[in-house]
Design an enzyme around this catalytic site. Structure first.
Site, mmCIF file in Angstrom:
data_model
loop_
_atom_site.group_PDB
_atom_site.id
_atom_site.type_symbol
_atom_site.label_atom_id
_atom_site.label_comp_id
_atom_site.label_asym_id
_atom_site.label_seq_id
_atom_site.Cartn_x
_atom_site.Cartn_y
_atom_site.Cartn_z
ATOM 1 N N GLU A 134 -45.861 53.126 -61.286
ATOM 2 C CA GLU A 134 -47.241 53.271 -60.808
ATOM 3 C C GLU A 134 -48.011 51.956 -60.873
ATOM 4 O O GLU A 134 -48.877 51.678 -60.033
ATOM 5 C CB GLU A 134 -47.971 54.332 -61.629
ATOM 6 C CG GLU A 134 -47.356 55.726 -61.545
ATOM 7 C CD GLU A 134 -46.124 55.919 -62.412
ATOM 8 O OE1 GLU A 134 -45.867 55.044 -63.276
ATOM 9 O OE2 GLU A 134 -45.405 56.911 -62.241
ATOM 10 N N ARG A 149 -53.073 71.056 -58.109
ATOM 11 C CA ARG A 149 -51.751 71.588 -57.805
ATOM 12 C C ARG A 149 -51.843 72.966 -57.164
ATOM 13 O O ARG A 149 -51.171 73.250 -56.187
ATOM 14 C CB ARG A 149 -50.929 71.684 -59.086
ATOM 15 C CG ARG A 149 -49.588 72.367 -58.897
ATOM 16 C CD ARG A 149 -48.851 72.540 -60.226
ATOM 17 N NE ARG A 149 -47.496 73.028 -60.010
ATOM 18 C CZ ARG A 149 -47.170 74.286 -59.804
ATOM 19 N NH1 ARG A 149 -48.122 75.206 -59.774
ATOM 20 N NH2 ARG A 149 -45.929 74.649 -59.596
ATOM 21 N N ARG A 169 -54.164 69.635 -52.450
ATOM 22 C CA ARG A 169 -53.184 68.572 -52.199
ATOM 23 C C ARG A 169 -52.602 68.663 -50.795
ATOM 24 O O ARG A 169 -52.192 67.669 -50.209
ATOM 25 C CB ARG A 169 -52.081 68.580 -53.262
ATOM 26 C CG ARG A 169 -51.332 69.884 -53.393
ATOM 27 C CD ARG A 169 -50.304 69.789 -54.507
ATOM 28 N NE ARG A 169 -49.744 71.085 -54.842
ATOM 29 C CZ ARG A 169 -48.447 71.276 -55.127
ATOM 30 N NH1 ARG A 169 -47.614 70.265 -55.120
ATOM 31 N NH2 ARG A 169 -48.015 72.473 -55.454
ATOM 32 N N ASP A 217 -47.013 73.012 -66.858
ATOM 33 C CA ASP A 217 -46.412 71.736 -67.267
ATOM 34 C C ASP A 217 -46.938 71.296 -68.635
ATOM 35 O O ASP A 217 -46.324 70.474 -69.315
ATOM 36 C CB ASP A 217 -46.691 70.647 -66.230
ATOM 37 C CG ASP A 217 -45.678 70.681 -65.096
ATOM 38 O OD1 ASP A 217 -44.595 71.262 -65.300
ATOM 39 O OD2 ASP A 217 -45.974 70.129 -64.027
#
Lengths: 274, 312
Positions: free
Chosen positions: B55, B163, B8, B113
């Protein structure tokens, strides 16, 4: 300056095209085309800065028909304006024809947005408006929404974002014809105070009778002159307006007239059928 | 010690470099700090559009900008791009408007997450859309280069980034990176491991452990899933005769699906697909998730042996 009498005659001719198209195709959406057409006639004749001979002119105003099923109305005005020919209207819903079932920017000159899925045009218009501002252009963006369409949640994402970004060059015309696919809006999803909702999102709001040409012209002036933020013209209309048996009749949201009904419609619109 | 970096960050660096093109604009949906578009925002706020947590609106704002001659790059988490799939389908892909969507935090590698954030179907769904380029780069260098190349394509795209940090593979090999061309990272003749994203370095490790057992594996970084480098697959079939795909994504419809589709219509070779087995993830560290999902190095090596055993 086009007189309101001329605008009314232009809209009448467009209504004839609309009924012809859906009758010939034996499919399509006459109701919402007939409700929007007085607005489109005035928009194209008095307001939109476009060049029919140069449909991709970069600094043109953009018109986005978000309620893309009401394509016969748009094709009719595009033909009357000279973007396409009256003969092209025979290609509506025909394989290979430029008049696709829902308006499509890849197929038809003068179409700036590929519609067909409700709730998308305002967001696209917002992008077009930001582009205009980035270029320092004065061009305006006009988006036509249906009233049933604003039941789509993403419309309100765009409504919120448009005021956040203070897009004074973004304008909406809401065709408030009170009918959607299955039934009256009131039966499908009550929307309560529509002007209050848009005001609460920070928009400039004006309401008009969407079949009164004097009020429509005033409404277009309102959109052109309100540039401190996005503006919406809420036009109260009658679905199927101009053809008695289609008017205010949910059955003609998406249905074609039979031959007998067609003859009656043409007679009511002042056309002699050979 | 292997140098580590997150893909990223490669996306963020690419946007900054692309900023010299005045037509490049960046769209955010409240996750710019995570997807790394924030650097562009800081340097070029006038060309950054905040779309809030919206979005669906974001993708179509991108479409409107693209239709007016701009080159929009829109990012959010991979999983949240899926919420706007129909906007991508009808508003971006269908009119072929060059909106570049980056979904960060893709795959189970995303970690703690949990399953709601671990997109394992994004590559599959975007691969079904005509006109759309689909990529999942493996390291920071290739991510940056591929993102920069996107601006020149004129086609809409979806790029998944990750990530967490992964080994840097392409320092000094920048000229090998090209959209649509797989990269052969290691040559062998017994089996070909075709991987994408975080699974590329896992596959290199698997090839090393296979070598200790006398098995010579080719390892390919197939960073572009669409258009798939079919010519390279054909060469791998000829040279190795057995193929393994490896991805941090469902075994349905992603890289394994793409390679399977190619094989069934071309030269046949046995194929073993390493990926998430039609299930959802859970909270766990990135390395733990690869184990739980049975897609880490030992599983790739085992799949390679199964593929070899199936050779005719």
């Amino acid at each position: 300056m086009t007189s309101t009498d001329e605008l009314r005659e232009l809209a009448r001719k467009c209504r004839v095209h609309i009924v012809n198209m859906v009758h010939r195709a034996q499919a399509g959406h006459p109701g919402g085309s007939l409700s929007e057409i007085d607005l489109l006639a005035a928009l194209y004749k008095t307001t939109l800065r476009v060049r029919p001979s140069e449909p991709k002119w970069e600094d043109r105003d953009r018109f986005i028909l978000s309620k893309g099923h009401a394509s016969p109305g748009m094709y009719a005005i595009l033909a009357e304006m000279g973007f396409i020919t009256v003969d092209d209207l025979a290609s509506y819903r025909v394989l290979g024809g430029i008049c696709q079932g829902h308006v499509d920017m890849k197929w038809c000159p003068g179409v700036d947005f590929s519609a067909g899925s409700l709730g998308m045009g305002l967001s696209f218009g917002m992008g077009s408006a930001i582009a205009g501002r980035l270029e320092g252009s004065e061009r305006q963006v006009y988006v036509m929404l249906g009233d049933g369409e604003i039941q789509e949640g993403s419309v309100w994402e765009a409504a919120m974002a448009a005021t956040h970004h203070e897009l004074g060059n973004l304008n909406v015309i809401l065709d408030r014809n009170r009918i959607q696919n299955d039934d009256f809006c009131e039966a499908q999803m009550r929307m309560f105070d529509i002007p209050a909702k848009w005001k609460a999102f920070g928009w400039n709001v004006k309401e008009i009778d969407g079949h009164n040409m004097d009020e429509i012209v005033e409404g277009m002036d309102f959109l052109k002159s309100s540039n401190d933020g996005p503006s919406i013209l809420i036009a109260h209309t009658v679905k199927g307006h101009g053809v008695s048996f289609m008017a205010d009749n949910p059955a003609f949201h998406g249905a074609a007239p039979n031959d007998e009904q067609y003859a009656q419609a043409m007679a009511e619109l002042g056309e002699v059928v050979a | 010690m292997t140098k580590m970096a997150a893909t990223r960050d490669g996306y963020g660096e690419a946007l900054l470099e692309l900023a010299s093109n005045p037509k490049v604009v960046v769209l955010e949906a409240d996750l710019g700090k995570s997807t790394k578009s924030l650097h562009f925002r800081k340097a070029h706020p006038e060309r950054t559009v905040s779309c809030g947590i919206g979005e669906q609106n974001m993708l179509l704002v991108g479409a409107g900008l693209a239709a007016s001659g701009y080159i929009p790059f829109a990012s959010t988490f991979a999983i949240f791009t899926e919420r706007a799939f129909e906007q991508m389908r009808n508003g971006v892909a269908r009119p072929n408007l060059a909106v570049h969507v980056c979904g960060s935090h893709g795959g189970t590698h995303t970690g703690t997450d949990g399953s709601s954030a671990q997109s394992i179907e994004d590559l599959a769904i975007y691969r079904t859309l005509p006109n759309v380029i689909v990529m999942h780069p493996s390291d920071i260098v290739s991510t940056k280069l591929l993102t920069m190349q996107l601006a020149e394509t004129g086609s809409p795209s979806y790029t998944r980034t990750a990530r967490n940090k992964t080994p840097v593979l392409y320092e000094g090999r920048e000229n090998e990176i090209q959209i649509g061309k797989g990269v052969v990272l290691k040559e062998g003749t017994d089996v070909a491991i075709v991987a994408c994203g975080v699974m590329v370095s896992q596959s290199l490790d698997a090839a090393e452990s296979l070598a200790a057992e006398g098995i010579n594996a080719t390892v390919v970084d197939m960073h572009t899933l669409k258009p798939l480098d079919g010519a390279l697959i054909d060469r791998l079939v000829a040279s190795c005769g057995a193929i393994v795909t490896a991805e941090d994504h469902s075994v349905i419809g992603g890289l394994g699906g793409a390679v399977a589709e190619h094989l069934t219509s071309n030269t046949f070779a046995p194929l073993e697909r390493v990926g998430v087995q039609d299930r959802f993830g859970e909270s766990g560290q990135a390395d733990e998730m690869l184990e739980v999902m049975q897609i880490s190095t030992p599983y790739i090596a085992e799949a390679a042996k199964r593929a070899i055993a199936r050779k005719v």
